[in-house]
Each structure stands twice: as structure tokens, then as C-alpha cells.
Design an enzyme around this catalytic site. Structure first.
Site: not given
Ligand code: C5P
Length: 253
Positions: A51, A78, A83, A137
Site C-alpha cells: 500500500k 491509498d 473533494d 480505524t
Molecule cells: O501501521 P498501521 O498498521 O496502523 O497502518 C494502517 C494503515 O492503514 C495506514 O497506512 C493507514 O493510513 C491505513 N488506514 C487506516 N484506517 C483506515 C484506512 C486506511 O489505518 N480507515
């Protein structure tokens, strides 16, 4: 000494591991392309999905996508577009030329924005699958209330997913806490991409709605997104192998 491949292979069948590999996305949250090139060999071929988020895309630009695709990875871009419809449609069109397989936009942009994005993707020959981000999340009820949304994350996620489904979205990002609920609403064909994955005993960092790889798969996740537990691990290949092994076991039961 056992390699990460051995550790993963000993616990589970090869086909379950292949299925797990197809469903694990490593979030390359790194500040530049040089660090990415140093990091990838440390995965020792464990992963096939990467990603690229805002940090890396802003630093390295579109070239990093083609570099990763040419190296054989599937790429999830991602960008979390949010917008006015015309601007998002334009961004979807330009992003569709880069070779990524998945692209995010915020469901909170509303039905007109989602519709414009879907139309834009449909007009491009090799558009990525669009994923609507529901509630991040990292947000809990308190954080959501602070943005003027009184209902808990689960209700807001469902509202946004139903809105997205109504305009034709077939992919969503949600937490494992809502994925079983969304799987019921969306059916088997919709992709549910779940970040906030933390193996037992691993630091939560800034994530709020978290789950283990096992629980996320049991709850209907199509793909798991894992960043820091792999990227910041002292031995990323071993960390990835342990997660893949857990996923493969969950997929076999
Ligand atoms: O380091 P970690 O496992 O927390 O990273 C989660 C990844 O998922 C990050 O790159 C974050 O931008 C992405 N993400 C997220 N929650 C979302 C969408 C994307 O944590 N709802």
C-alpha cells in the site's frame, strides 16, 4: 536456523499460505523511495501486496507506483480522495494511468462524489477498483462525536456503506468491528479492506478499532492492511511470516 518461509510453511499448508499472501497488504508508510528500496528486500519475498499512502506518494510521486508494479507487486494506492465531484473524478482518471489495483476515496464525500468517481473509473481502460473509506480505524465514538456525528462508528459505517452500495460502490474500507455487519449487507462479491490489524500483544499505536488477523478474517475481511507491525519490526520478514501463518490457519478453519 529456520527462515521466515520455514516458520510460515511448517504451520500451514502451502495453498492456505498462498491464499493468505493474496490477502495481506503491507502499508509502506515510509518517507521516501530510497527507504522503500532498502526495506523491500527485508520482506524476503513474503508479501505480494503493498500500500502506498500519502506520506510516500507525496515524497516519491507516481513513479513509485510503476516501480513497485514493475517489481511484481500489486499496489493499493491509498490517496483517500475527498473533494468536489469534478476534482475527484479528475484525480481518479489520472490515478487510473498509474497501474495500481486499488484506490481509496472517502465515502463521506457523498453520493455525487462517489458517483462521479465511479463514472471516471468506468471511462478508463485500466482503472483500479475503487474503495470507499467509511470511518477511519483511528476514530472511536468520542472522535466521531467531535466531528458532529452523534452515532457510534458501527452505525456511521453502515450508513456510509449503504450509501456507497446504492451508487454502485463494490469495495469498502472498515474496521474488523464492522466487517461482519458489512459482509451481511454487501454480500460476498464486495471487497472489504480492513486496517487496524494488530497481532495479539502488539502495540496499538494510534489505532482505536483494532483486531487480530484471525478475528478480522473470521469477520469477513477480504484484505488485511498491516503497516507498523511489519514495517517497523526488527525483522519484517519474520513479522510478516507470523501474520501470514496466523491468517492461513484462520482460513483453514
Ligand atoms: O501501521 P498501521 O498498521 O496502523 O497502518 C494502517 C494503515 O492503514 C495506514 O497506512 C493507514 O493510513 C491505513 N488506514 C487506516 N484506517 C483506515 C484506512 C486506511 O489505518 N480507515
Amino acid at each position: 536456523m529456520a527462515t521466515p518461509h520455514d516458520i510460515a510453511d511448517s504451520a500451514t499448508s502451502i495453498s492456505a499460505l498462498t491464499a493468505a499472501r493474496d490477502r495481506l497488504i503491507v502499508a509502506l508508510d515510509l518517507p521516501d523511495a530510497v527507504l522503500v528500496r532498502q526495506f523491500l528486500p527485508r520482506l524476503e519475498g513474503q508479501c505480494r501486496w503493498l500500500k502506498v499512502g500519502l506520506e510516500l506518494f507525496v515524497a516519491a510521486g507516481p513513479a513509485i507506483i510503476s516501480e513497485l508494479v514493475e517489481s511484481g507487486y500489486s499496489v493499493f494506492l491509498d490517496l483517500k480522495l475527498h473533494d468536489i465531484p469534478n476534482t475527484v473524478a479528475g484525480a481518479v482518471k489520472t490515478a487510473s494511468t498509474l497501474g495500481a489495483s486499488l484506490l481509496t476515496l472517502h465515502a463521506a464525500g457523498g453520493p455525487h462524489m462517489l458517483h462521479a468517481a465511479l463514472d471516471a473509473a468506468a471511462s478508463m481502460p485500466k482503472a483500479p477498483t475503487l474503495l470507499a473509506v467509511t470511518v477511519l480505524t483511528s476514530m472511536n465514538s468520542q472522535q466521531l462525536h467531535a466531528t458532529g456525528i452523534p452515532q457510534p462508528p458501527s452505525q456511521q459505517v453502515e450508513l456510509l456503506a449503504r450509501m456507497g452500495l446504492a451508487v454502485g460502490m463494490r469495495g469498502f474500507v472498515c474496521s474488523a468491528e464492522e466487517s461482519a455487519q458489512l459482509r451481511t449487507i454487501c454480500g460476498a462479491e464486495t471487497s472489504l479492506v480492513v486496517p487496524g490489524i494488530r497481532p495479539a500483544g502488539v502495540a496499538l499505536d494510534d489505532q482505536q478499532r483494532v483486531a487480530t488477523p484471525t478475528l478480522a478474517l473470521q469477520n469477513g475481511a477480504s484484505y488485511l492492511v498491516v503497516g507498523r507491525p511489519i514495517v517497523q519490526a526488527p525483522e519484517p520478514a519474520s513479522a510478516a511470516a507470523a501474520i501470514l501463518s496466523e491468517m492461513a490457519s484462520a482460513l483453514q478453519t
